[in-house]
Design a protein around this motif. Structure first.
Motif, mmCIF file in Angstrom:
data_model
loop_
_atom_site.group_PDB
_atom_site.id
_atom_site.type_symbol
_atom_site.label_atom_id
_atom_site.label_comp_id
_atom_site.label_asym_id
_atom_site.label_seq_id
_atom_site.Cartn_x
_atom_site.Cartn_y
_atom_site.Cartn_z
ATOM 1 N N ARG A 174 0.826 -1.205 0.000
ATOM 2 C CA ARG A 174 0.000 0.000 0.000
ATOM 3 C C ARG A 174 0.860 1.255 0.000
ATOM 4 N NH1 ARG A 174 -2.929 3.492 3.683
ATOM 5 N NH2 ARG A 174 -1.643 2.727 5.392
ATOM 6 N N ARG A 175 0.525 2.200 -0.888
ATOM 7 C CA ARG A 175 1.151 3.530 -0.857
ATOM 8 C C ARG A 175 0.524 4.319 0.288
ATOM 9 N NH1 ARG A 175 4.613 4.854 -4.635
ATOM 10 N NH2 ARG A 175 4.631 3.811 -6.660
ATOM 11 N N ILE A 176 1.349 4.659 1.247
ATOM 12 C CA ILE A 176 0.833 5.260 2.468
ATOM 13 C C ILE A 176 0.222 6.635 2.205
ATOM 14 C CG2 ILE A 176 1.463 6.089 4.771
ATOM 15 C CD1 ILE A 176 3.651 3.918 4.791
ATOM 16 N N ASP A 177 0.900 7.473 1.417
ATOM 17 C CA ASP A 177 0.415 8.846 1.217
ATOM 18 C C ASP A 177 -0.815 8.898 0.323
ATOM 19 O OD1 ASP A 177 1.826 8.021 -0.997
ATOM 20 O OD2 ASP A 177 2.779 9.962 -1.371
ATOM 21 N N GLU A 178 -0.977 7.918 -0.552
ATOM 22 C CA GLU A 178 -2.110 7.915 -1.478
ATOM 23 C C GLU A 178 -3.247 7.015 -1.014
ATOM 24 O OE1 GLU A 178 -0.847 7.133 -5.471
ATOM 25 O OE2 GLU A 178 0.997 8.290 -5.241
ATOM 26 N N HIS A 179 -3.030 6.291 0.051
ATOM 27 C CA HIS A 179 -4.060 5.413 0.623
ATOM 28 C C HIS A 179 -4.627 4.453 -0.424
ATOM 29 C CE1 HIS A 179 -3.957 7.952 4.179
ATOM 30 N NE2 HIS A 179 -4.110 9.002 3.393
ATOM 31 N N GLU A 184 10.153 1.702 3.770
ATOM 32 C CA GLU A 184 9.936 3.020 4.385
ATOM 33 C C GLU A 184 10.402 4.134 3.468
ATOM 34 O OE1 GLU A 184 12.125 2.478 7.953
ATOM 35 O OE2 GLU A 184 10.513 1.393 8.997
ATOM 36 N N GLY A 195 7.939 4.835 0.863
ATOM 37 C CA GLY A 195 6.651 5.314 1.340
ATOM 38 C C GLY A 195 5.533 4.302 1.198
#
Length: 423
Positions: A322-327, A351, A354
């Motif tokens: 999962r891309r954390i910033d793009e959810h 990490e 991201g």
């Protein structure tokens, strides 16, 4: 470790050592210090071995003697590398007139597996100084059998016989061990496994800290375990070091990892199970030595270089990323572009990109187990949609060569439910 002294002056050597210590922490530093001390002890032995290597060079027209180290510190490498060597030898990919002599490169992780390999290959501590001397002498590399990974780029394992077998005495021990676990004679069983923070934590806590993205939650396998019991199997939870016991009262689900494990039964159970339901930890390679079916859950290394270590008849479902910033979830293509080859090694790699790994759900692992059971029993019904989805996935890897027609399969239900990841 061999005495490759001509390389020591290169800046790249030292920068590589610093980088590896920074990535791996104290565990890597301790291992390198131990190797350096061993090197100092080896120097007189290697010096004495040089005339022997020179003599062997003179005898090369008659017989080729080669030396190699066994990656025996981790069970996956000890199993996978050695079996691949034997299959390649059977396929004629090594010189027919060669005599190959191995030595232990690390402390032996499993003595039963070591005992069984000794029946198939020459293992001697005398190989170590000769291996180092051959590496040291210019032109001596012809006497070195270089150890490589267990990727079967020539597709030889599916075409080769299994090399390991138990003696009659060992088989009696194994049957006694099964009865001690509560299995009636002849009862079918499936091994399940999931590595957690204890996998490397006891011996190399810093390694696990940097490699923790490979860990899984064993309780996510329990729905599959319960279903397998309904299908008539005993289920045996494997593991040399686990962080917690299973939470179950089902007498047919046996927590072998916390109650009765031994080096011998680790190998015997892998050899006699109907199939193995495990993740990417090294123990999941052992059933392949005995040509037992393997279903991999939480597989993370999807690059073509890594899937070549898998084989036809094996199934896998990967961790999602999962891309954390793009959810949102990464597609398989995005994952392969972000982490090409072997570039995903440490949690810090995730990490920096991201992203984070998402474990397979109990439902996903359940579907994988059902598919493997039905494929093994010959009752699995595939569809044209399933075959199309398989082709779409493997086309992303652009795999060519001998293994192109003998790839493992992605779990059918996983692909059905995640078709958007194929875009």
């Amino acid at each position: 470790m061999s005495l490759q002294l001509p390389h020591l002056h290169r800046a790249s050597f030292w920068s590589r050592q610093v980088h590896q210590v920074r990535q791996g922490g104290l565990a890597v530093l301790r291992r390198k210090c131990s190797s350096a001390l061993r090197l100092l002890v080896e120097i007189p032995l290697v010096t004495a071995a040089i005339p022997i290597v020179l003599l062997l060079r003179a005898l090369r027209p008659l017989v080729l003697v080669r030396f190699s180290s066994l990656n025996c510190g981790a069970i996956g490498a000890f199993a996978g590398y050695t079996e691949l060597y034997l299959c390649e030898r059977d396929a004629g990919l090594h010189p027919q007139r060669s005599i190959d002599i191995f030595h232990h490169g690390y402390s032996v992780c499993n003595q039963q597996l070591n005992k069984m390999w000794k029946r198939q290959i020459h293992i001697s501590p005398l190989s170590r100084p000769l291996y180092s001397a051959a590496n040291l002498l210019p032109g001596g590399e012809v006497h070195v059998l270089q150890r490589r990974d267990d990727r079967d780029i020539n597709g030889v394992i599916p075409r080769s016989r299994a090399h390991l077998s138990f003696t009659a005495k060992e088989d009696r021990w194994g049957q006694d061990g099964l009865q001690a676990l509560g299995l009636p004679p002849g009862a079918p069983f499936v091994c399940v496994y999931g590595r957690d923070e204890e996998y490397k934590g006891r011996s190399s806590p810093d390694f696990d800290q940097h490699n923790s993205f490979r860990n899984v939650t064993i309780h996510n396998v329990m729905s599959a375990a319960e279903e397998l019991v309904k299908r008539g199997y005993f289920v045996i939870r494997m593991g040399a070091a686990v962080s917690e016991a299973l939470r179950t009262t089902n007498p047919m689900i046996i927590d072998y990892a916390t109650k009765a494990r031994s080096a011998f039964m680790d190998i015997y159970l892998c050899a006699r199970c109907k199939f193995f339901l495990g993740d990417t930890a090294g123990l999941s390679v052992v059933p392949r030595l005995f040509r037992r079916p393997i279903a991999f859950h939480n597989y993370f290394a999807l690059a073509s270089r890594n899937v070549l270590a898998l084989h036809p008849g094996e199934l896998l479902i990967p961790k999602k990323v999962r891309r954390i910033d793009e959810h949102r979830l990464m597609t398989f293509r995005e994952f392969l572009e972000t982490f090409p080859g072997d570039s995903l090694k440490y949690t810090s790699d995730l990490e920096r990109a991201g992203v984070e790994c998402i474990e397979n759900t109990p439902e996903e692992i359940l579907s994988l187990a059902i598919e493997m059971d039905e494929r093994r029993n010959g009752t699995w019904q595939t569809t044209q949609e399933d075959e199309d989805l398989q082709r779409r996935f493997w086309s992303l890897l652009d795999i060519k060569g001998p293994v192109e027609e003998s790839l493992p399969r992605m779990g059918a239900e996983f692909l059905r439910q995640n078709q958007e990841l194929l875009d």
